[in-house]
Scaffold this motif. Structure first.
Motif, PDB file in Angstrom:
ATOM      1  N   ASP A 200     -13.014  16.680 -18.525  1.00 55.55           N
ATOM      2  CA  ASP A 200     -12.189  17.323 -19.552  1.00 55.55           C
ATOM      3  C   ASP A 200     -11.087  18.184 -18.950  1.00 55.55           C
ATOM      4  O   ASP A 200     -10.240  18.710 -19.675  1.00 55.55           O
ATOM      5  CB  ASP A 200     -13.058  18.194 -20.467  1.00 55.55           C
ATOM      6  N   LYS A 201     -11.098  18.322 -17.629  1.00 57.81           N
ATOM      7  CA  LYS A 201     -10.080  19.134 -16.945  1.00 57.81           C
ATOM      8  C   LYS A 201      -9.096  18.271 -16.162  1.00 57.81           C
ATOM      9  O   LYS A 201      -8.400  18.749 -15.273  1.00 57.81           O
ATOM     10  CB  LYS A 201     -10.769  20.136 -16.006  1.00 57.81           C
ATOM     11  N   GLY A 202      -9.064  16.971 -16.506  1.00 56.70           N
ATOM     12  CA  GLY A 202      -8.087  16.095 -15.878  1.00 56.70           C
ATOM     13  C   GLY A 202      -8.566  15.374 -14.641  1.00 56.70           C
ATOM     14  O   GLY A 202      -7.755  14.978 -13.800  1.00 56.70           O
ATOM     15  N   LYS A 216      -2.177  14.509 -14.080  1.00 54.44           N
ATOM     16  CA  LYS A 216      -1.491  14.724 -15.343  1.00 54.44           C
ATOM     17  C   LYS A 216      -1.650  13.499 -16.233  1.00 54.44           C
ATOM     18  O   LYS A 216      -1.877  12.388 -15.760  1.00 54.44           O
ATOM     19  CB  LYS A 216      -0.013  14.996 -15.091  1.00 54.44           C
ATOM     20  N   TYR A 217      -1.499  13.694 -17.520  1.00 54.01           N
ATOM     21  CA  TYR A 217      -1.589  12.592 -18.479  1.00 54.01           C
ATOM     22  C   TYR A 217      -0.556  11.525 -18.119  1.00 54.01           C
ATOM     23  O   TYR A 217       0.616  11.828 -17.889  1.00 54.01           O
ATOM     24  CB  TYR A 217      -1.340  13.094 -19.901  1.00 54.01           C
ATOM     25  N   GLY A 218      -0.992  10.280 -18.060  1.00 52.31           N
ATOM     26  CA  GLY A 218      -0.080   9.189 -17.729  1.00 52.31           C
ATOM     27  C   GLY A 218      -0.087   8.798 -16.267  1.00 52.31           C
ATOM     28  O   GLY A 218       0.433   7.743 -15.895  1.00 52.31           O
ATOM     29  N   ASP A 219      -0.675   9.654 -15.405  1.00 54.02           N
ATOM     30  CA  ASP A 219      -0.771   9.319 -13.982  1.00 54.02           C
ATOM     31  C   ASP A 219      -1.770   8.182 -13.780  1.00 54.02           C
ATOM     32  O   ASP A 219      -2.657   7.951 -14.612  1.00 54.02           O
ATOM     33  CB  ASP A 219      -1.244  10.535 -13.170  1.00 54.02           C
ATOM     34  N   ASN A 220      -1.638   7.500 -12.667  1.00 56.09           N
ATOM     35  CA  ASN A 220      -2.586   6.458 -12.304  1.00 56.09           C
ATOM     36  C   ASN A 220      -3.996   7.031 -12.254  1.00 56.09           C
ATOM     37  O   ASN A 220      -4.213   8.141 -11.770  1.00 56.09           O
ATOM     38  CB  ASN A 220      -2.199   5.863 -10.941  1.00 56.09           C
ATOM     39  N   TYR A 221      -4.956   6.263 -12.739  1.00 58.60           N
ATOM     40  CA  TYR A 221      -6.349   6.701 -12.867  1.00 58.60           C
ATOM     41  C   TYR A 221      -6.895   7.317 -11.575  1.00 58.60           C
ATOM     42  O   TYR A 221      -7.581   8.334 -11.609  1.00 58.60           O
ATOM     43  CB  TYR A 221      -7.204   5.504 -13.283  1.00 58.60           C
ATOM     44  N   ARG A 222      -6.560   6.707 -10.442  1.00 56.49           N
ATOM     45  CA  ARG A 222      -7.133   7.150  -9.169  1.00 56.49           C
ATOM     46  C   ARG A 222      -6.150   7.943  -8.317  1.00 56.49           C
ATOM     47  O   ARG A 222      -6.377   8.164  -7.127  1.00 56.49           O
ATOM     48  CB  ARG A 222      -7.661   5.937  -8.389  1.00 56.49           C
ATOM     49  N   SER A 223      -5.061   8.412  -8.910  1.00 56.50           N
ATOM     50  CA  SER A 223      -4.052   9.141  -8.135  1.00 56.50           C
ATOM     51  C   SER A 223      -4.530  10.509  -7.673  1.00 56.50           C
ATOM     52  O   SER A 223      -3.940  11.103  -6.772  1.00 56.50           O
ATOM     53  CB  SER A 223      -2.759   9.290  -8.951  1.00 56.50           C
ATOM     54  N   GLY A 224      -5.597  11.022  -8.266  1.00 53.98           N
ATOM     55  CA  GLY A 224      -6.154  12.300  -7.825  1.00 53.98           C
ATOM     56  C   GLY A 224      -7.060  12.187  -6.617  1.00 53.98           C
ATOM     57  O   GLY A 224      -7.532  13.198  -6.087  1.00 53.98           O
ATOM     58  N   ARG A 225      -7.318  10.968  -6.161  1.00 53.65           N
ATOM     59  CA  ARG A 225      -8.157  10.739  -4.985  1.00 53.65           C
ATOM     60  C   ARG A 225      -7.262  10.613  -3.760  1.00 53.65           C
ATOM     61  O   ARG A 225      -6.299   9.861  -3.762  1.00 53.65           O
ATOM     62  CB  ARG A 225      -8.984   9.462  -5.160  1.00 53.65           C
ATOM     63  N   TRP A 226      -7.568  11.356  -2.684  1.00 54.67           N
ATOM     64  CA  TRP A 226      -6.819  11.306  -1.429  1.00 54.67           C
ATOM     65  C   TRP A 226      -5.309  11.388  -1.704  1.00 54.67           C
ATOM     66  O   TRP A 226      -4.519  10.592  -1.203  1.00 54.67           O
ATOM     67  CB  TRP A 226      -7.158  10.028  -0.647  1.00 54.67           C
ATOM     68  N   TRP A 227      -4.929  12.367  -2.537  1.00 50.24           N
ATOM     69  CA  TRP A 227      -3.552  12.475  -3.028  1.00 50.24           C
ATOM     70  C   TRP A 227      -2.525  12.685  -1.925  1.00 50.24           C
ATOM     71  O   TRP A 227      -1.337  12.427  -2.109  1.00 50.24           O
ATOM     72  CB  TRP A 227      -3.467  13.631  -4.033  1.00 50.24           C
ATOM     73  N   TRP A 228      -2.960  13.163  -0.761  1.00 49.26           N
ATOM     74  CA  TRP A 228      -2.030  13.442   0.328  1.00 49.26           C
ATOM     75  C   TRP A 228      -1.589  12.165   1.057  1.00 49.26           C
ATOM     76  O   TRP A 228      -0.662  12.198   1.856  1.00 49.26           O
ATOM     77  CB  TRP A 228      -2.666  14.413   1.327  1.00 49.26           C
ATOM     78  N   GLU A 229      -2.275  11.042   0.767  1.00 47.41           N
ATOM     79  CA  GLU A 229      -1.884   9.778   1.386  1.00 47.41           C
ATOM     80  C   GLU A 229      -0.819   9.090   0.534  1.00 47.41           C
ATOM     81  O   GLU A 229      -0.895   9.099  -0.691  1.00 47.41           O
ATOM     82  CB  GLU A 229      -3.105   8.867   1.543  1.00 47.41           C
ATOM     83  N   ASN A 230       0.138   8.467   1.181  1.00 48.16           N
ATOM     84  CA  ASN A 230       1.265   7.866   0.469  1.00 48.16           C
ATOM     85  C   ASN A 230       0.978   6.495  -0.124  1.00 48.16           C
ATOM     86  O   ASN A 230       1.682   6.039  -1.013  1.00 48.16           O
ATOM     87  CB  ASN A 230       2.484   7.739   1.409  1.00 48.16           C
ATOM     88  N   ASN A 231      -0.043   5.818   0.390  1.00 48.79           N
ATOM     89  CA  ASN A 231      -0.306   4.467  -0.108  1.00 48.79           C
ATOM     90  C   ASN A 231      -0.851   4.496  -1.521  1.00 48.79           C
ATOM     91  O   ASN A 231      -1.470   5.462  -1.963  1.00 48.79           O
ATOM     92  CB  ASN A 231      -1.302   3.745   0.811  1.00 48.79           C
ATOM     93  N   SER A 232      -0.615   3.420  -2.246  1.00 51.88           N
ATOM     94  CA  SER A 232      -1.060   3.340  -3.641  1.00 51.88           C
ATOM     95  C   SER A 232      -2.511   2.893  -3.755  1.00 51.88           C
ATOM     96  O   SER A 232      -3.160   3.110  -4.775  1.00 51.88           O
ATOM     97  CB  SER A 232      -0.178   2.361  -4.424  1.00 51.88           C
ATOM     98  N   LYS A 233      -3.037   2.261  -2.700  1.00 51.85           N
ATOM     99  CA  LYS A 233      -4.417   1.774  -2.739  1.00 51.85           C
ATOM    100  C   LYS A 233      -5.370   2.921  -2.481  1.00 51.85           C
ATOM    101  O   LYS A 233      -5.368   3.517  -1.418  1.00 51.85           O
ATOM    102  CB  LYS A 233      -4.620   0.677  -1.693  1.00 51.85           C
TER     103      LYS A 233
END
Length: 245
Positions: A200-202, A216-233
């Motif tokens: 509930d906290k994003g 944030k709302y609309g971000d990729n589902y897994r974008s909060g994981r290992w956010w410091w890495e530039n790759n999309s995978k």
């Protein structure tokens, strides 16, 4: 049926047996368990999908073993939902841990947060804390159930609901693969199923505390994981295929 010789035809036939059941997950799980008694396991990280699958298994008393990979770096909220789930269903979810000698050696050599500095260190940390314990958890089993969904990422949109895992040599089943998030949330709310308060906290995808942040709302589902890495995978190695190694 456990081994490299399992054919695509067998998996296709199995899929034909469960596909007509549509969203009756508990019936699909029962069919699979009856085909592979005592050889079916479900791995939970206590994300919202996993909580729903646990509900189907535990509410209907399907004797599928449920385990988690306790990396030692979970959020406090994750430990709470683990305890809440045990209490709610009067169960005891099995824990598999990293090899402490390997972790000690890695931390002594690289420090506790080296994964922020080098991708190789991050991958090694994930391997020690998740991939190695997973091998132990899956050993001797024929079916591995997961909470993967096609909406999670581009990579996960190219999977099948039922497939052969050529790394661990077993069948992999993703019961919620075609489900939409709103349908999952609706059932969680209806049955008051315990879930991680971070959701509930994003935090739609929750892993280790140092490696997960809110999105944030609309971000990729897994974008909060290992956010410091530039790759999309955004994967830790648990769901790697042989061609990806």
């Amino acid at each position: 049926m456990h081994g490299k010789s399992l054919s695509k035809e067998y998996i296709n036939d199995l899929y034909k047996k469960i596909e007509p059941l549509k969203n009756s997950i508990e019936e699909k799980l029962k069919i699979i368990y009856n085909l592979f008694p005592k050889k079916v396991v479900f791995s939970t990280s206590f994300n919202i999908e996993d909580q729903l699958i646990s509900h189907f298994i535990l509410k209907h008393k399907i004797p599928i073993k449920i385990f988690t990979l306790d990396t030692g770096r979970f959020f406090e909220e994750t430990y709470k939902v683990w305890e809440d789930t045990n209490n709610f269903y009067e169960t005891s979810i099995i824990a598999f841990f990293p090899n402490h000698n390997n972790i000690e050696k890695f931390l002594s050599c690289h420090g506790p947060n080296s994964f922020y500095n080098k991708k190789e260190n991050r991958k090694k940390c994930c391997y020690l804390r998740k991939v190695e314990p997973l091998k132990k958890a899956l050993k001797g089993n024929c079916v591995w159930i997961t909470g993967l969904r096609s909406e999670h990422s581009i990579e996960r949109s190219n999977l099948n609901e039922l497939e052969w895992d050529d790394v661990h040599h077993l069948i992999k089943y993703h019961p919620l693969y075609h489900w939409k998030l709103k349908s999952i949330e609706k059932i969680i709310k209806k049955h008051r199923i315990p879930y991680n308060s971070l959701y509930d906290k994003g935090y739609p995808s929750i892993g280790c505390a140092p490696c997960t942040r809110s999105i944030k709302y609309g971000d990729n589902y897994r974008s909060g994981r290992w956010w410091w890495e530039n790759n999309s995978k955004k994967e830790c190695g648990l769901h790697t295929r042989k061609n990806d190694v």
